[in-house]
Design a protein around this motif. Structure first.
Motif, mmCIF file in Angstrom:
data_model
loop_
_atom_site.group_PDB
_atom_site.id
_atom_site.type_symbol
_atom_site.label_atom_id
_atom_site.label_comp_id
_atom_site.label_asym_id
_atom_site.label_seq_id
_atom_site.Cartn_x
_atom_site.Cartn_y
_atom_site.Cartn_z
ATOM 1 N N ASN A 81 0.847 -1.185 0.000
ATOM 2 C CA ASN A 81 0.000 0.000 0.000
ATOM 3 C C ASN A 81 0.887 1.241 0.000
ATOM 4 O O ASN A 81 1.541 1.545 0.999
ATOM 5 C CB ASN A 81 -0.895 -0.045 1.248
ATOM 6 C CG ASN A 81 -1.905 1.076 1.282
ATOM 7 O OD1 ASN A 81 -1.594 2.209 0.950
ATOM 8 N ND2 ASN A 81 -3.119 0.756 1.697
ATOM 9 N N LYS A 82 0.919 1.944 -1.124
ATOM 10 C CA LYS A 82 1.865 3.057 -1.281
ATOM 11 C C LYS A 82 1.630 4.174 -0.262
ATOM 12 O O LYS A 82 2.585 4.759 0.248
ATOM 13 C CB LYS A 82 1.787 3.628 -2.701
ATOM 14 C CG LYS A 82 2.551 2.769 -3.704
ATOM 15 C CD LYS A 82 2.069 2.973 -5.101
ATOM 16 C CE LYS A 82 2.877 3.935 -5.931
ATOM 17 N NZ LYS A 82 2.422 3.893 -7.338
ATOM 18 N N ASP A 83 0.362 4.458 0.034
ATOM 19 C CA ASP A 83 0.073 5.557 0.977
ATOM 20 C C ASP A 83 0.617 5.249 2.366
ATOM 21 O O ASP A 83 1.222 6.105 3.012
ATOM 22 C CB ASP A 83 -1.446 5.804 1.057
ATOM 23 C CG ASP A 83 -1.986 6.334 -0.267
ATOM 24 O OD1 ASP A 83 -1.152 6.808 -1.076
ATOM 25 O OD2 ASP A 83 -3.200 6.245 -0.497
ATOM 26 N N ASN A 140 -4.310 2.924 -3.374
ATOM 27 C CA ASN A 140 -3.054 3.249 -4.035
ATOM 28 C C ASN A 140 -2.014 2.180 -3.716
ATOM 29 O O ASN A 140 -1.362 2.234 -2.674
ATOM 30 C CB ASN A 140 -2.605 4.640 -3.544
ATOM 31 C CG ASN A 140 -1.378 5.120 -4.289
ATOM 32 O OD1 ASN A 140 -0.970 4.528 -5.291
ATOM 33 N ND2 ASN A 140 -0.768 6.182 -3.780
ATOM 34 N N TRP A 141 -1.870 1.218 -4.639
ATOM 35 C CA TRP A 141 -0.969 0.104 -4.320
ATOM 36 C C TRP A 141 -0.051 -0.235 -5.485
ATOM 37 O O TRP A 141 -0.264 0.185 -6.616
ATOM 38 C CB TRP A 141 -1.766 -1.140 -3.933
ATOM 39 C CG TRP A 141 -2.764 -1.597 -4.978
ATOM 40 C CD1 TRP A 141 -4.031 -1.127 -5.152
ATOM 41 C CD2 TRP A 141 -2.564 -2.572 -6.003
ATOM 42 N NE1 TRP A 141 -4.630 -1.757 -6.210
ATOM 43 C CE2 TRP A 141 -3.765 -2.656 -6.745
ATOM 44 C CE3 TRP A 141 -1.501 -3.406 -6.347
ATOM 45 C CZ2 TRP A 141 -3.922 -3.522 -7.823
ATOM 46 C CZ3 TRP A 141 -1.658 -4.266 -7.426
ATOM 47 C CH2 TRP A 141 -2.861 -4.325 -8.154
ATOM 48 N N ASP A 142 0.967 -1.005 -5.198
ATOM 49 C CA ASP A 142 1.886 -1.457 -6.225
ATOM 50 C C ASP A 142 2.390 -2.855 -5.841
ATOM 51 O O ASP A 142 2.019 -3.370 -4.793
ATOM 52 C CB ASP A 142 3.065 -0.484 -6.345
ATOM 53 C CG ASP A 142 3.726 -0.579 -7.718
ATOM 54 O OD1 ASP A 142 3.436 -1.554 -8.452
ATOM 55 O OD2 ASP A 142 4.545 0.295 -8.044
ATOM 56 N N ASP A 155 -9.759 3.024 -5.749
ATOM 57 C CA ASP A 155 -9.051 4.172 -5.172
ATOM 58 C C ASP A 155 -7.849 3.793 -4.327
ATOM 59 O O ASP A 155 -7.079 4.650 -3.905
ATOM 60 C CB ASP A 155 -10.018 5.008 -4.300
ATOM 61 C CG ASP A 155 -11.156 5.560 -5.151
ATOM 62 O OD1 ASP A 155 -10.960 5.658 -6.381
ATOM 63 O OD2 ASP A 155 -12.217 5.879 -4.576
ATOM 64 N N GLU A 167 4.354 5.518 2.441
ATOM 65 C CA GLU A 167 4.806 6.911 2.459
ATOM 66 C C GLU A 167 4.672 7.498 3.862
ATOM 67 O O GLU A 167 5.581 8.151 4.372
ATOM 68 C CB GLU A 167 3.969 7.722 1.474
ATOM 69 C CG GLU A 167 4.690 8.955 0.950
ATOM 70 C CD GLU A 167 3.975 9.514 -0.270
ATOM 71 O OE1 GLU A 167 3.749 10.726 -0.313
ATOM 72 O OE2 GLU A 167 3.627 8.699 -1.154
ATOM 73 N N ARG A 174 -8.341 -4.011 -8.520
ATOM 74 C CA ARG A 174 -8.687 -2.878 -9.399
ATOM 75 C C ARG A 174 -10.187 -2.671 -9.482
ATOM 76 O O ARG A 174 -10.672 -1.546 -9.538
ATOM 77 C CB ARG A 174 -8.108 -3.095 -10.798
ATOM 78 C CG ARG A 174 -6.611 -2.855 -10.837
ATOM 79 C CD ARG A 174 -6.002 -3.268 -12.165
ATOM 80 N NE ARG A 174 -4.567 -2.991 -12.164
ATOM 81 C CZ ARG A 174 -3.744 -3.424 -13.115
ATOM 82 N NH1 ARG A 174 -4.205 -4.144 -14.112
ATOM 83 N NH2 ARG A 174 -2.463 -3.139 -13.060
#
Lengths: 419, 311
Positions: free
Chosen positions: A165-167, A289-291, A287, A170, A282
């Motif tokens: 989870n990118k958020d 925000n993942w990679d 919404d 961060e 997806r």
């Protein structure tokens, strides 16, 4: 015993009945007998466990087969969906009753078992003539080989990677872990931000062995060598993650789908899962925000293969028609459309368009050296995976030390391979 | 079989004098039932028992040709600690379920034996637990018991009894307790119905006499209700025991036999042997043992019932 007055007549009847049963038993089924065969009538039956026409996992296959049906006037394709947990049993019972499908889409690791049992046919000659063997990744191709003969063609491939989870990353100021040591500290850091640092399946049974097997592969071992130190190292690593809070003890009750639920809901900062969930995430949580990152490394970096093979049912009335359909499904132009829709990866290296998506490419890159059980290990993979999940459970609950748990698992695996 | 044959009315229906054919009509009427029972019960049962004496793996199931190995499968299984573990877990699970379901069922039966407003509605609601399909109830229990978002943990920590996430289904003893409670929960209404019927059949004159003699409520229960309910209680405990002993779905759905093999009862063990590991012969050993234990219990029950009736 209850004392009753039995008529001699009825006693004789019971005796007669039992001997009759005994005779009929040896006349069919496991205790004797033979199986019939289906006939050729222009219909090709396909049995699969992906899903029905409405399911996202099933629809692409129906579409691909309908297109094939429309192109060929002389062929009628009949698809039957059997849920995964009933699939092998149904296929085996069908073979025993002489009611095999023409094409069976089976789990790749069951190929050897099905071949040994005479459920699927040797298709070496057809494959030889076809001549496209070299397009396939060795790990995928290896699953089709039994005793030097070919019993199937890889249909799709899938493997595991690290979703993150990118958020949350961060907010916590961390990078995706490149090694398992980093994974342990990163998971603990992330667990301060959200509920779970890492989510992975760990529930009773083969599916719950995913996480521990991947960790052991990274330590340089595999299912056959779980007791030689790599298994213990993997178990210790998981114990540390549970102890430092990066991994919740609850993962022992989670399946892969549960891990996805926690990740999709934002409760888990990372999850280890297969490419199956790319489209699902997806769709469900656009919404989020993942990679995806490659799996962390220890001694080596290794993912493991999860795949299906296309096979021809034993006693298929029309093996040539069945083969024609299988070969069609493996044409790169068909795969380019089918794979992205089905959310799977190609088992061959000449379908570049199927992995243009960078996330899917991360999965595909790991396929190059993904691990897959071979031979007897594949035949008994269910039992072996169940054994290492038990070792994980015993270690986490404190029932036994990692070294003892690993040895106990090894003993079970050896027992399974010897049976 | 013999009891079936004996239950056929042996009485000769009236026939015209001078016409002395044996009367086959009753047997004709019985035939469909007999054939049905033979095909659906006797045949699979005998097949299963026979299979436990052969060497049956996947290849034999598909292609036939299994070889006779006598008692080898029994030797193999009875020498395995996993097998005995499954037997012990089965007994603990069944006895635990019987005790809880019976106690709760009896309490409810006594409660509903009194008149109070809303009694019928409440009783109907309780029956839901018994009627609910296992797929639904087992999954509801899974959610209730979940360590991170489960209702039970929320309630316990709200009461200050729990200061951490307890994963009920992830730890051996709590998991066993959880499947016992979940199963007992669905059997309690069943026990209640039978015990309530038993209470109805006790003549109120006994209680009147006891009250005149100045017996307390507890004395009445101990000396009247409990002994007079004994035949029904026997039936209830035995039925619940046998149902539970062969229960597969609740455990399979809640824990899959885990964690480790803490909740692996004989039916789950047999399922894994056959359908996960393709060892159909040893699975047949497990199911045969399961059946033998159930039949032995049923015999004990009939004997006890007869001595009750004779008493």
């Amino acid at each position: 015993m209850i004392r009753t007055r039995t008529h001699v007549g009825s006693r004789a009847a019971v005796g007669g009945l039992i001997s009759m049963l005994a005779i009929s038993l040896t006349g069919c089924g496991a205790l004797g007998g033979e199986s019939g065969s289906s006939s050729s009538d222009g219909t090709v039956t396909v049995w699969q466990y992906y899903g029905d026409e409405q399911m996202p996992t099933g629809k692409p296959l129906y579409d691909a087969l309908e297109a094939y049906d429309a192109e060929n006037d002389d062929v009628k394709v009949k698809i039957r969906f059997i849920p995964f947990e009933d699939f092998n049993r149904t296929l085996q019972q069908g073979a025993a009753a002489g009611e095999s499908p023409d094409v069976a889409l089976i789990n790749a690791f069951d190929t050897q078992q099905m071949a040994d049992a005479g459920v699927i046919e040797d298709i070496s000659d057809k494959v030889e003539e076809w001549g496209e063997k070299d397009a396939y990744y060795p790990t995928s191709w290896e699953t089709t080989q039994v005793g030097g003969k070919t019993y199937g063609i890889p249909h799709v491939a899938d493997d595991y990677a690290l979703y993150y989870n990118k958020d949350v990353f961060e907010a916590a100021g961390v990078q995706p872990p490149a090694t398992w040591d980093e994974m342990e500290s990163t998971a603990a850091t992330l667990a301060k931000e959200v509920k779970y640092g890492l989510a992975v399946s760990g529930r009773e049974g083969a599916e719950g062995a995913t996480g521990i097997l991947l960790r052991q592969l990274a330590a340089g071992g595999d299912l056959k060598t779980f007791g030689d130190g790599t298994g213990a190292a993997a178990l210790e690593s998981y114990k540390r993650m549970v102890d430092n809070g990066g991994l919740s003890k609850g993962f022992l009750t989670w399946l892969e789908d549960d891990a996805k639920t926690h990740f999709a809901g934002g409760d888990a900062a990372m999850m280890i899962n297969s490419a199956t969930y790319v489209n699902i995430l997806r769709d469900e949580v656009p919404d989020l925000n993942w990679d995806v990152a490659p799996l962390p490394k220890d001694e080596v970096s290794k993912s493991f293969l999860s795949a299906e093979n296309l096979t021809i049912g034993a006693g298929s009335g029309d093996p040539d028609a069945a083969w024609d359909l299988i070969a069609h499904l493996q044409e790169p132009s068909v795969l380019e459309e089918y794979l992205p829709a089905r959310n799977k990866l190609p088992a061959r290296d000449d379908v570049p368009k199927a992995v243009e998506d960078p996330i899917r490419k991360t999965f595909a890159d790991q396929l190059e050296n993904a691990w897959a059980p071979e031979g007897d290990v594949a035949t008994h993979s269910n039992e072996s995976l169940t054994a290492i999940q038990e070792a994980l459970q015993a270690t986490i609950s404190g029932g036994s030390s990692p070294a003892d748990a690993a040895k106990a698992a090894q003993a079970k695996i050896d027992g399974a391979l010897g049976s | 079989m013999s009891s079936l044959a004996r239950s056929a009315p042996a009485a000769r229906t009236t026939v015209r004098p001078g016409h002395r054919r044996p009367n086959l009509a009753p047997y004709l009427f019985l035939a469909p039932a007999v054939v049905f029972v033979v095909l659906t019960v006797v045949y699979p049962l005998v097949y299963n028992i026979l299979q436990s004496f052969f060497d049956v793996g996947l290849r034999e199931v598909v292609q036939g040709g299994a070889s006779w190995v006598g008692l080898d499968n029994y030797r193999d299984q009875l020498g395995r600690s996993e097998f005995w573990h499954a037997v012990v877990v089965s007994l603990v699970y069944s006895i635990g379920t019987v005790v809880i379901a019976f106690a709760v069922g009896l309490g409810l039966a006594l409660l509903f034996h009194r008149e109070f407003p809303g009694r019928n509605l409440l009783r109907a609601l309780l029956l839901l637990a018994w009627i609910l399909p296992t797929v639904v109830s087992a999954n509801v229990w899974r959610w209730l018991l979940d360590g991170s978002y489960g209702l039970l943990n929320a309630a316990l920590s709200g009461l200050g009894l729990l200061d951490r996430d307890l994963f009920w289904l992830g730890e051996p003893n709590p998991a066993l307790l959880a499947v016992i409670v979940a199963t007992a929960w669905s059997f309690a209404p069943f026990a209640m119905i039978l015990l309530a019927a038993g209470l109805q059949s006790i003549s109120p004159t006994y209680y009147e006499a006891a009250r005149i003699d100045g017996a307390s409520a507890w004395q009445q229960f101990r000396s009247l209700t409990f002994p007079l309910l004994r035949p029904v209680s026997l039936t209830v405990t035995l039925l619940i025991f046998i149902f539970t002993f062969k229960t597969f779905d609740t455990i399979f759905l809640m824990t899959g036999g885990g964690p480790g093999n803490a909740t692996e009862t004989l039916p789950v063990y047999a399922y894994n042997e056959a359908f996960e590991f393709s060892r159909f012969d040893t699975a047949a050993v497990a199911t045969t043992v399961l059946m033998v234990i159930s039949i032995a219990l049923a015999l004990v029950y009939f004997r006890a019932l007869r001595s009750e009736e004779g008493a």
